[in-house]
Design an enzyme around this catalytic site. Structure first.
Site, PDB file in Angstrom:
ATOM      1  N   ASN A 290      61.369  11.245  50.184  1.00 32.14           N
ATOM      2  CA  ASN A 290      62.652  10.715  49.726  1.00 32.14           C
ATOM      3  C   ASN A 290      62.546   9.939  48.648  1.00 32.14           C
ATOM      4  OD1 ASN A 290      62.703   8.254  50.741  1.00 32.14           O
ATOM      5  ND2 ASN A 290      63.624   9.020  52.811  1.00 32.14           N
ATOM      6  N   MET A 291      63.552   9.593  47.953  1.00 30.72           N
ATOM      7  CA  MET A 291      63.593   8.733  46.759  1.00 30.72           C
ATOM      8  C   MET A 291      63.126   7.560  46.883  1.00 30.72           C
ATOM      9  SD  MET A 291      64.202   9.468  43.552  1.00 30.72           S
ATOM     10  CE  MET A 291      64.103   8.483  41.947  1.00 30.72           C
TER      11      MET A 291
ATOM     12  N   ASP B 225      63.635  16.101  58.337  1.00 26.23           N
ATOM     13  CA  ASP B 225      63.073  17.150  59.273  1.00 26.23           C
ATOM     14  C   ASP B 225      63.274  18.616  59.043  1.00 26.23           C
ATOM     15  OD1 ASP B 225      61.698  14.944  60.411  1.00 26.23           O
ATOM     16  OD2 ASP B 225      62.991  14.636  62.166  1.00 26.23           O
TER      17      ASP B 225
END
Length: 480
Positions: free
Chosen positions: A195-196, A264
């Site tokens: 993620n970022m 997920d």
């Protein structure tokens, strides 16, 4: 991108990673404890859901793909529950059960759809515990096309290189959901899905789309990784592949109920689609849709193949071509999307407004605007700008909600928010082919007309539906 539904039943995926049991206590709260200033929850229901790498496996099984799962558990009741839940949906479990460690449990207390408390029961694994899994690797990786390494930094993936090398010897594609600030341990992986926040923890702060792409490419080269899929919450996803142009997918605007397990779902959908023979870009597009579905659900959730195909069809119209998905975008993402559309020879139409309470007049007007070209951009005023234009009490709906409503219309391709009182700066940046405005005035009354005609674009004024006005609607409500 023409969508052909993957045959997930032919897909074979292996997941290795940190296993845990998510335990939810649901109940009502009616009073504060006399013992301490905390709510008393009368527990009415207990629900156990596989979490961590087990949730990835559940998502894969939910899509209809074949999944084999391995990780470390204890020899306890939680491990038995975890295995039973997984077996019930067809996941093949090859656990390494250690007598020295308990199965990780994360318990949450929920009341009125609100999480009140989380309790974690876990003991960090010693560095060598994972080695007990090596004897399982041959049977674990047999006959599969994709390996997912789901790392929650609990110790199962203390040595990810072992699994990457074993999988590549079998000709498998390796995907990694990473943790930590050292991606060197995943060297040689095919796709990593940070993620970022995880990405910036490795490369430092990112201030622009260009900087994101540059730093991603440096990471690919440094660690011999083939592709990075960076998930960016409300800013969608960006895929950076070795030797390929960057691929941006805006977020599909929806009300977010819970982001638990969204990562997920992304990697599970990506892995299943790749194992079913989809290209990387096709698989990423499906993962983006799956993420939009799962965040609209409460708790640790999964996505089924029918849900995925239905949602994809809802958002993928004939006018949506291969590199840009409909949705809410940042200005930087809009510039990239418009540039790609123009390269494909598509005519870009632009309109702007407050769009506070959407009514029949808006819908009719946007349909007319969409008919003037191949793509429709809707730029909305910020909340501050709406207040300045319409007065105190407006907008009724904040910008994020206005974007969600507009992005749900079939005629709208991209929705963005422009800063300032007018969209003139945005017009100069993206240079749409057609500027459209609704009203009964001459085109020279349209803000930005001289900018658009100055570079050779068109300006058109559309008619409005009679007796449709947001202000009139608000006034009518206030009278009751």
């Amino acid at each position: 991108m023409k969508h052909v539904s993957p045959d997930f039943h032919q897909a074979r995926v292996v997941v290795v990673g940190d296993l845990m049991l998510d335990r939810f206590y649901f109940g009502k709260t009616k009073r504060i404890s006399p013992e301490a200033p905390v709510p008393v929850v009368n527990v009415e229901r207990l629900e156990d859901i596989p979490g961590g790498a087990a949730n990835v496996a559940m998502n894969i099984a939910s899509l209809g793909a074949n999944c084999r799962l391995s990780g470390i558990t204890g020899q306890d009741e939680a491990a038995a529950v975890l295995q039973q839940r997984l077996l019930s949906v067809g996941v093949d479990c090859l656990f390494h059960q250690s007598p020295d460690y308990p199965t990780i449990i994360k318990s949450r207390v929920i009341s009125a759809h609100q999480q009140l408390l989380r309790l974690d029961f876990e003991t960090p694994f010693a560095a060598d515990v994972w080695q007990g899994m090596q004897s399982l690797s041959k049977s674990l990786l047999a006959d599969a096309r994709v390996l997912v390494l789901s790392d929650y930094q609990k110790g199962t993936l203390a040595e990810p290189q072992y699994w990457i090398q074993q999988a590549h010897q079998q000709g498998m594609t390796v995907l990694v959901d990473p943790k930590g600030n050292d991606f060197g341990k995943y060297r040689g992986a095919d796709v990593i899905t940070p993620n970022m926040a995880e990405f910036e923890a490795v490369v430092g702060a990112v201030h622009s789309e260009a900087e994101l792409v540059e730093k991603a490419r440096q990471l690919l080269a440094e660690f011999d990784i083939k592709a990075l899929l960076i998930t960016r919450s409300e800013h969608g996803m960006t895929l950076i592949s070795d030797g390929e142009a960057e691929f941006h997918l805006p977020a599909i605007a929806k009300e977010v109920a819970d982001v638990t397990g969204a990562g997920d779902t992304v990697i599970a959908t990506l892995a299943s689609a790749l194992a079913a023979g989809q290209t990387l870009e096709q698989s990423v597009t499906l993962a983006n849709v799956a993420a939009s579905i799962v965040v609209s659900k409460l708790g640790t959730a999964t996505v089924s193949a029918p849900e995925l195909n239905s949602e994809f069809a809802r958002h993928q119209g004939d006018h949506n071509s291969d590199h840009s998905f409909a949705g809410a975008v940042t200005v930087e993402q809009l510039k990239i999307a418009v540039e790609q559309a123009k390269k494909r020879g598509e005519k870009v139409v632009f309109t702007n407004g407050c769009f506070d309470i959407l009514h029949a007049g808006h819908v009719s007007y946007l349909h007319q605007a969409r008919a003037q070209g191949d793509r429709l951009v809707v730029a909305i005023n910020t909340d501050e700008s709406v207040t300045k234009l319409k007065g105190p009490g407006r907008p009724i709906n904040p910008a994020e909600r206005r974007k969600i409503v507009l992005a749900g219309l079939a005629d709208v391709d991209w929705v963005t928010c422009f800063e300032g009182d007018t969209p003139e700066d945005l017009l100069r940046e993206i240079k749409p082919d057609v500027l459209v405005k609704g009203g009964d005035y001459d085109k020279k009354g349209v803000v930005g007309w001289e900018i658009v005609e100055g570079y050779g674009g068109e300006v058109k004024v559309m008619g409005l539906v009679d007796n449709c006005s947001t202000t009139a609607i608000v006034n009518k409500i206030n009278q009751k």
